[in-house]
Design a protein around this motif. Structure first.
Motif, PDB file in Angstrom:
ATOM      1  N   GLN A 615       0.833  -1.190   0.000  1.00  0.00           N
ATOM      2  CA  GLN A 615       0.000   0.000   0.000  1.00  0.00           C
ATOM      3  C   GLN A 615       0.871   1.245   0.000  1.00  0.00           C
ATOM      4  O   GLN A 615       1.999   1.240   0.507  1.00  0.00           O
ATOM      5  N   ALA A 616       0.341   2.315  -0.561  1.00  0.00           N
ATOM      6  CA  ALA A 616       1.116   3.551  -0.710  1.00  0.00           C
ATOM      7  C   ALA A 616       1.308   4.273   0.612  1.00  0.00           C
ATOM      8  O   ALA A 616       2.291   5.001   0.781  1.00  0.00           O
ATOM      9  N   TYR A 617       0.414   4.060   1.555  1.00  0.00           N
ATOM     10  CA  TYR A 617       0.493   4.798   2.830  1.00  0.00           C
ATOM     11  C   TYR A 617       1.771   4.400   3.567  1.00  0.00           C
ATOM     12  O   TYR A 617       2.101   3.216   3.673  1.00  0.00           O
ATOM     13  N   PRO A 618       2.523   5.394   4.084  1.00  0.00           N
ATOM     14  CA  PRO A 618       3.813   5.087   4.736  1.00  0.00           C
ATOM     15  C   PRO A 618       3.655   4.102   5.893  1.00  0.00           C
ATOM     16  O   PRO A 618       2.769   4.253   6.739  1.00  0.00           O
ATOM     17  N   PHE A 619       4.514   3.105   5.903  1.00  0.00           N
ATOM     18  CA  PHE A 619       4.553   2.103   6.985  1.00  0.00           C
ATOM     19  C   PHE A 619       3.182   1.462   7.219  1.00  0.00           C
ATOM     20  O   PHE A 619       2.787   1.204   8.360  1.00  0.00           O
ATOM     21  N   ALA A 620       2.454   1.182   6.139  1.00  0.00           N
ATOM     22  CA  ALA A 620       1.089   0.654   6.262  1.00  0.00           C
ATOM     23  C   ALA A 620       1.062  -0.659   7.043  1.00  0.00           C
ATOM     24  O   ALA A 620       0.235  -0.843   7.949  1.00  0.00           O
ATOM     25  N   GLU A 621       1.953  -1.598   6.695  1.00  0.00           N
ATOM     26  CA  GLU A 621       1.935  -2.895   7.384  1.00  0.00           C
ATOM     27  C   GLU A 621       2.451  -2.767   8.807  1.00  0.00           C
ATOM     28  O   GLU A 621       1.942  -3.424   9.720  1.00  0.00           O
ATOM     29  N   GLU A 622       3.445  -1.920   9.031  1.00  0.00           N
ATOM     30  CA  GLU A 622       3.944  -1.696  10.391  1.00  0.00           C
ATOM     31  C   GLU A 622       2.850  -1.079  11.262  1.00  0.00           C
ATOM     32  O   GLU A 622       2.743  -1.378  12.452  1.00  0.00           O
ATOM     33  N   ARG A 623       2.031  -0.223  10.667  1.00  0.00           N
ATOM     34  CA  ARG A 623       0.904   0.386  11.393  1.00  0.00           C
ATOM     35  C   ARG A 623      -0.088  -0.695  11.822  1.00  0.00           C
ATOM     36  O   ARG A 623      -0.599  -0.679  12.953  1.00  0.00           O
ATOM     37  N   ARG A 624      -0.363  -1.628  10.928  1.00  0.00           N
ATOM     38  CA  ARG A 624      -1.258  -2.729  11.292  1.00  0.00           C
ATOM     39  C   ARG A 624      -0.630  -3.606  12.372  1.00  0.00           C
ATOM     40  O   ARG A 624      -1.327  -4.116  13.259  1.00  0.00           O
TER      41      ARG A 624
END
Length: 787
Positions: A615-624
């Motif tokens: 995903q384009a959003y920064p650190f999307a997977e780390e956020r999850r």
């Protein structure tokens, strides 16, 4: 839920597995399906066993059992071939696979042709090309350099990709060099640091200066072009005045693909002799390097091999005739395909050459692995799913299942999704029932493709979507904070989560610390444990971190349990905590950096291209992943953060006014300060207190790439923060300020002149690059010496 396709979006702690059990019971009780028409799928043996046990406990039947995707694949292959496929020991034993890959890699390294490819990789293709002109801000560029950890073959960290190429070229040609050595003449003044050309060749007394300009003299968008060009002229005059020899190289030479060839010509013109190292000499140095680069390369190729197999590129878009070719020919076609795929993302000549190098490194290892399977009549787990899918699609296997149910659907990969689609498409009456939570999708690195749940309808057709929006695990405070945090990413599916448990005060507490060594970090954990022990007797506590090496070991945990008596501790990574819960959670390692959180340890581009789109959003997977960590707690989550180098997630929680507890453990002024004082030069580091020979000072945390330093407050020694036209002391009880130059950002100094006193820029000098800004007066309130 009578639709052909059903998607249940289930929040953390909302009872995803219970829905699967309930669906099964409903189908059996209503006689819409018999046990042998129901297929329940889970992602691991333990999850499948737990689901089967719960079916037995809740429905009082053992006729329906959950299966893993791999055991399903094995079942289909056995039915078609009449015998159970032989699963390779390399598939079931990670250590055996790693040993096989290492042994195969070492065997390849005995071949001169392969050795030459390895050397070329380390000289020119080890790191992703970084074009300074491709970034809009200095912070973005410096972050890219930092993330890639550019290290030359000689061992030093360099500040740009083109500098890396030059360093490795000199190294390969046996030309001794020093990176950013001080110029031989004194140029340092009270206001300016000593001039340090990019390279110095001590044997020949030659400097190399690399300039990031294009043919028209333009600089990157974030660079002051006039000042940069003025600096080039000053350096040229300096070398001419002192009769020192300097080779100049330019950014545009790199973009035109001529940098190293022209450097070779310039070195020859300056009488610099080369004595190229042999491939064997370079390999010997790589073998003895402390950071074990050859082992790193072998691990990278092994990871690429596994992902390549899992992505099903080896059979995708090939005709049956092509797939019956001899293995060597077919593997060659496979890698031609992957090269084309890589080329779609990497269009420049530099990138394409790098991808070809990867192909030459990878293909021989892949062929050795596949031939090993063929020679032993074995398959691996990926073959198990891919081969089963082909049998279903070709009609060799007829599916008996009318109801397919999949748990943890957010973890689905493309090959598993293909198998589900093939089974469902065999029957018009087949129903697909999937349960998952896109907020907890944290396994992209293993091939999971989030789009299968976020764009479910696109992949599977008309869909009935239901949301489980009541959680029975955590309270409303944890829910509100975690939900608000994860949905900052607009690509996450909106869910309004309600909680059975309600509290009136924040249940996420931030413990702001000054960092420290391992002993101090453990002391901070103990402080939190004592606070928990006082709150509740006989508590279960999860201690989580992004990386396992930052967690307390078993002996430490046992000591904590013995000392406090009424707690039960488990330490694990955030990824391992998925599906777990405890009364309390402690999250460690919340700091900035490559191995901090969010992790700045980027996937290697050659690996990233084999993974599902991110995903384009920064650190999307780390956020999850942070959402998963926070929501493991039933009662309260504690976040331990090093405020000298705080995680961007922690800064968001503070600066965006999330309703978290900030005062449970008290906070010093220094801890408050560090959360906001960034380096004004590189824009990504934090100003950290350091000790010098004569006095303390503040230096950028990005050292050695950024060597910016500043003095602290003249009055109290605290770090100064830029605010408008001033640098202001961050100590609330002091707040002494110093005026700064609006032209270059340096401090203004009060000076005496022939026509009276004035404020002049600290970067003024009588000759060379200088800032001549001056002003007769400034607002002197709280300026040291003018109170």
């Amino acid at each position: 839920m009578g639709e052909e396709n059903n998607l249940v979006l289930a929040g953390a702690g909302s009872g995803k597995t219970s829905v699967m059990i309930g669906r099964t019971g409903y189908l059996l009780e209503s006689e819409q399906a018999t046990a042998d028409e129901i297929l329940m799928l889970a992602f691991g043996n333990k999850a499948a066993e737990e689901m089967s046990t719960r079916v037995l406990d809740k429905l009082n039947t053992d006729t329906v059992k959950a299966s893993t995707f791999h055991s399903l694949g094995q079942q289909i292959i056995t039915a078609v071939e009449g015998r159970k496929p032989s699963l390779s020991a390399l598939a079931t034993n990670t250590m055996a696979l790693d040993q096989f890959l290492e042994s195969s890699f070492n065997e390849l390294m005995s071949q001169d042709a392969y050795k030459a490819v390895v050397v070329r990789h380390f000289l020119y293709f080890r790191f992703e090309p970084i074009n300074p002109f491709a970034f809009n801000t200095l912070a973005d560029y410096n972050r890219a350099v930092k993330d890639n950890d550019l290290k030359a073959n000689q061992g030093e960290l360099v500040k740009g990709y083109q500098a890396l190429l030059i360093a490795n070229f000199l190294y390969k040609n046996g030309i001794e060099y020093q990176y950013e050595a001080k110029y031989e003449r004194q140029t340092k003044t009270l206001d300016f640091r000593q001039y340090q050309p990019d390279f110095y060749l001590p044997e020949f007394g030659v400097y190399i200066a690399h300039y990031d300009i294009d043919r028209d003299g333009n600089t990157a968008p974030y660079v002051d072009a006039a000042k940069y060009l003025e600096g080039i002229e000053w350096k040229r005059e300096l070398h001419e005045t002192n009769n020192t020899r300097c080779i100049e190289t330019f950014h545009y030479e790199w973009t035109e693909g001529k940098l190293l060839q022209q450097l070779e010509d310039k070195l020859s013109n300056f009488g610099v002799d080369s004595h190229p190292l042999s491939n064997d000499e370079i390999i010997a140095q790589l073998e003895s390097a402390e950071d074990r680069p050859l082992a790193e390369l072998c691990a990278l190729l092994g990871k690429m091999l596994k992902l390549f197999k899992a992505s099903n590129m080896n059979g995708e878009l090939f005709t049956p005739e092509e797939q019956t070719l001899a293995p060597t020919t077919f593997f060659q076609k496979i890698f031609e395909r992957i090269l084309r795929l890589l080329s779609n993302k990497h269009q420049t000549a530099n990138d394409l050459n790098r991808m070809k190098s990867a192909q030459q490194l990878m293909m021989p290892l892949y062929m050795m692995y596949e031939n090993h399977l063929l020679e032993n009549d074995d398959i691996d787990f990926d073959d198990m799913i891919i081969k089963a899918t082909q049998y279903v699609e070709n009609g060799d296997f007829t599916s008996p299942w009318k109801h397919i149910m999949v748990d943890e659907f957010q973890d689905i990969s493309s090959s598993r999704a293909d198998l589900i689609i093939a089974l469902r498409n065999q029957s018009k009456d087949c129903s697909l029932f999937c349960v998952g939570d896109d907020w907890q999708a944290i396994y992209r690195f293993a091939g999971s493709d989030l789009s299968y749940i976020t764009a479910f309808k696109k992949h599977f057709g008309v869909t009935q979507t239901t949301t489980l929006d009541m959680t029975f695990r955590f309270n409303n405070s944890i829910s509100d904070i975690a939900s608000s945090f994860v949905t900052r990413n607009p690509e996450q599916i909106e869910k309004d989560i309600s909680t059975f448990s309600q509290v009136s005060k924040p249940a996420v507490s931030l413990f702001r610390t000054n960092g420290g060594n391992e002993s101090q970090q453990l002391a901070n954990v103990e402080i939190v444990l004592k606070a928990i022990s006082a709150l509740k007797s006989e508590s279960t506590i999860l201690i989580l971190s992004r990386y396992s090496f930052t967690l307390p070991d078993t002996q430490i945990l046992e000591r904590f349990e013995k000392d406090l008596g009424n707690i039960h501790l488990t330490a694990m990574t955030m990824h391992a905590s998925k599906g777990k819960e405890a009364d309390f959670v402690i999250v460690m390692g919340l700091e900035d950096g490559k191995f901090g959180f969010p992790s700045e340890n980027q996937e290697h581009p050659l690996v990233d291209v084999l993974l599902p789109p991110s995903q384009a959003y920064p650190f999307a997977e780390e956020r999850r992943l942070f959402y998963v960590a926070i929501t493991r707690a039933k009662h309260r989550t504690y976040l331990i953060a090093d405020m000298k180098k705080p995680s961007s997630f922690i800064l968001e929680l503070i600066n965006e006014a999330y309703e978290i507890e900030l005062d449970e453990f008290g906070t010093s002024d220094a801890q408050l300060v560090h959360q906001s004082v960034h380096c004004p030069v590189c824009e990504i580091g934090s100003m950290m207190l350091r000790s010098g020979k004569h006095s303390d000072f503040y230096g950028c945390s990005g050292y050695p790439r950024c060597n910016h330093i500043e003095n602290g407050c003249q009055e109290c020694g605290a770090v100064m923060q830029r605010s408008g036209e001033r640098k202001v002391c961050t100590d609330a009880s002091c707040q002494v300020s110093v005026p700064i130059c609006p032209k270059c950002g340096a401090e203004l100094v009060y000076r005496k002149g022939r026509n009276g006193n004035f404020w002049g820029c600290k970067n003024y000098r009588s000759e060379g690059v200088s800032c001549g800004y001056s002003v007769s007066s400034v607002e002197t309130a709280k300026v040291k010496g003018f109170e």
